[in-house]
Design a protein around this motif. Structure first.
Motif, mmCIF file in Angstrom:
data_model
loop_
_atom_site.group_PDB
_atom_site.id
_atom_site.type_symbol
_atom_site.label_atom_id
_atom_site.label_comp_id
_atom_site.label_asym_id
_atom_site.label_seq_id
_atom_site.Cartn_x
_atom_site.Cartn_y
_atom_site.Cartn_z
ATOM 1 N N SER A 18 10.720 -25.580 -14.002
ATOM 2 C CA SER A 18 10.562 -25.587 -12.487
ATOM 3 C C SER A 18 11.692 -25.246 -11.888
ATOM 4 O O SER A 18 12.814 -25.900 -11.959
ATOM 5 C CB SER A 18 9.711 -26.617 -11.911
ATOM 6 O OG SER A 18 8.087 -26.379 -12.064
ATOM 7 N N ARG A 41 8.758 -17.023 2.701
ATOM 8 C CA ARG A 41 7.626 -16.745 1.962
ATOM 9 C C ARG A 41 7.839 -15.252 1.730
ATOM 10 O O ARG A 41 7.477 -14.850 0.524
ATOM 11 C CB ARG A 41 6.660 -17.099 2.865
ATOM 12 C CG ARG A 41 6.084 -18.445 2.991
ATOM 13 C CD ARG A 41 4.713 -18.654 3.558
ATOM 14 N NE ARG A 41 4.233 -19.950 3.956
ATOM 15 C CZ ARG A 41 4.113 -20.901 3.198
ATOM 16 N NH1 ARG A 41 3.702 -20.600 1.935
ATOM 17 N NH2 ARG A 41 3.641 -22.133 3.630
ATOM 18 N N HIS A 44 10.178 -14.790 -1.212
ATOM 19 C CA HIS A 44 10.013 -15.173 -2.539
ATOM 20 C C HIS A 44 8.534 -15.187 -2.589
ATOM 21 O O HIS A 44 7.734 -16.154 -2.611
ATOM 22 C CB HIS A 44 10.432 -16.645 -2.379
ATOM 23 C CG HIS A 44 12.007 -16.893 -2.105
ATOM 24 N ND1 HIS A 44 12.927 -17.007 -3.489
ATOM 25 C CD2 HIS A 44 12.699 -17.155 -1.197
ATOM 26 C CE1 HIS A 44 14.105 -17.234 -2.953
ATOM 27 N NE2 HIS A 44 13.877 -17.263 -1.538
ATOM 28 N N PRO A 45 7.899 -13.914 -2.500
ATOM 29 C CA PRO A 45 6.616 -13.646 -2.732
ATOM 30 C C PRO A 45 5.988 -14.385 -3.947
ATOM 31 O O PRO A 45 4.793 -14.623 -3.926
ATOM 32 C CB PRO A 45 6.390 -12.103 -2.895
ATOM 33 C CG PRO A 45 8.005 -11.774 -3.186
ATOM 34 C CD PRO A 45 8.748 -12.571 -2.714
ATOM 35 N N ASN A 46 6.741 -14.409 -5.064
ATOM 36 C CA ASN A 46 6.079 -15.220 -6.171
ATOM 37 C C ASN A 46 6.285 -16.798 -6.638
ATOM 38 O O ASN A 46 5.914 -17.080 -7.431
ATOM 39 C CB ASN A 46 6.762 -14.501 -7.460
ATOM 40 C CG ASN A 46 6.477 -12.866 -7.289
ATOM 41 O OD1 ASN A 46 5.550 -12.333 -7.060
ATOM 42 N ND2 ASN A 46 7.478 -12.098 -7.801
ATOM 43 N N ALA A 47 6.666 -17.194 -5.194
ATOM 44 C CA ALA A 47 6.934 -18.668 -5.409
ATOM 45 C C ALA A 47 5.561 -19.323 -5.258
ATOM 46 O O ALA A 47 4.668 -18.687 -4.631
ATOM 47 C CB ALA A 47 7.929 -19.242 -4.150
ATOM 48 N N ASN A 48 5.437 -20.490 -6.312
ATOM 49 C CA ASN A 48 4.064 -21.277 -6.040
ATOM 50 C C ASN A 48 3.827 -22.104 -4.637
ATOM 51 O O ASN A 48 2.897 -22.111 -4.309
ATOM 52 C CB ASN A 48 3.837 -22.227 -7.253
ATOM 53 C CG ASN A 48 4.227 -21.319 -8.608
ATOM 54 O OD1 ASN A 48 5.237 -20.946 -9.003
ATOM 55 N ND2 ASN A 48 2.929 -20.928 -9.061
ATOM 56 N N TYR A 95 9.337 -22.674 -7.840
ATOM 57 C CA TYR A 95 8.700 -21.837 -8.837
ATOM 58 C C TYR A 95 8.255 -22.574 -10.042
ATOM 59 O O TYR A 95 9.191 -23.245 -10.584
ATOM 60 C CB TYR A 95 9.695 -20.554 -9.423
ATOM 61 C CG TYR A 95 10.059 -19.535 -8.249
ATOM 62 C CD1 TYR A 95 9.257 -18.493 -8.368
ATOM 63 C CD2 TYR A 95 10.816 -19.694 -7.370
ATOM 64 C CE1 TYR A 95 9.495 -17.429 -7.513
ATOM 65 C CE2 TYR A 95 11.532 -18.737 -6.574
ATOM 66 C CZ TYR A 95 10.830 -17.569 -6.471
ATOM 67 O OH TYR A 95 10.760 -16.435 -5.537
#
Length: 200
Positions: A18, A41, A44-48, A95
């Protein structure tokens, strides 16, 4: 004694695949903080998870953003409190790498991401200031400006009408002495326009 940050700083740590990216920055309050969270946000559109903590007087708050309750936002907030910070936003973008860290592991990861970012950040003492406004005859504009400069005051709005009106801010603790000195320097010709307003 409270401190804030001179400029934004960030960190990046990898724990069991991670990635935790920490950001710390000075903000005036909650609206500015939420705008910064929204910007991250988008960045970092692919962040969890995009977790955050804010210390800004009555605007303070924290968000776990889907992490188990109390494992992200609150630990981040505690780091800010421990370092006597005010008007500071901490954000950690995660991530997920596929390996669960457990509650204790998450607390350590979010705490470390903020702490590492703060190690890169220059801190400055947050000084309470006050804003004063005064009017003087044109002949006294120069002497008053010099007095402001000597006292480290920040000059704001200046208007030229029948008299010269100027607003300026300076440290709250210095205001009484400055008022006395300004009255003396202007030989009683200075008019204070309003009461002081306190701010941080």
């Amino acid at each position: 004694m409270a401190f804030t940050l001179v400029q934004a700083a960030h960190s990046k740590i990898d724990i069991k695949k991670s990635v935790f990216i920490g950001f710390v920055t000075a903000v005036a309050g909650r609206p500015e903080a939420l705008a910064e969270v929204a910007r991250l946000r988008v960045e970092h559109p692919n962040a969890n998870h995009v977790c955050w903590a804010l210390l800004a007087g009555g605007h303070s708050g924290a968000s776990d953003d889907g992490e188990p309750g109390g494992t992200a936002g609150l630990p981040m907030l505690n780091v800010l409190r421990h370092q006597d910070l005010e008007q500071v936003l901490a954000v950690v973008v995660r991530y997920f790498g596929g390996i669960r860290l457990g509650a204790g592991g998450l607390v350590r990861a979010y705490t470390d991401a903020v702490a590492q970012a703060l190690l890169q950040a220059e801190k400055i003492e947050l000084v309470a200031t006050t804003t004063l406004c005064a009017a003087v005859p044109y002949a006294l504009e120069g002497p008053l400006r010099r007095l402001l400069q000597q006292n480290g005051a920040t000059l704001g709005e200046v208007t030229h009408g029948e008299m010269v009106s100027m607003c300026f801010s300076l440290p709250l603790v210095a205001a009484p002495a400055f008022r006395r000195d300004a009255n003396e320097a202007c030989h009683g010709a200075l008019q204070w326009l309003d009461d002081a307003t306190e701010e941080m």
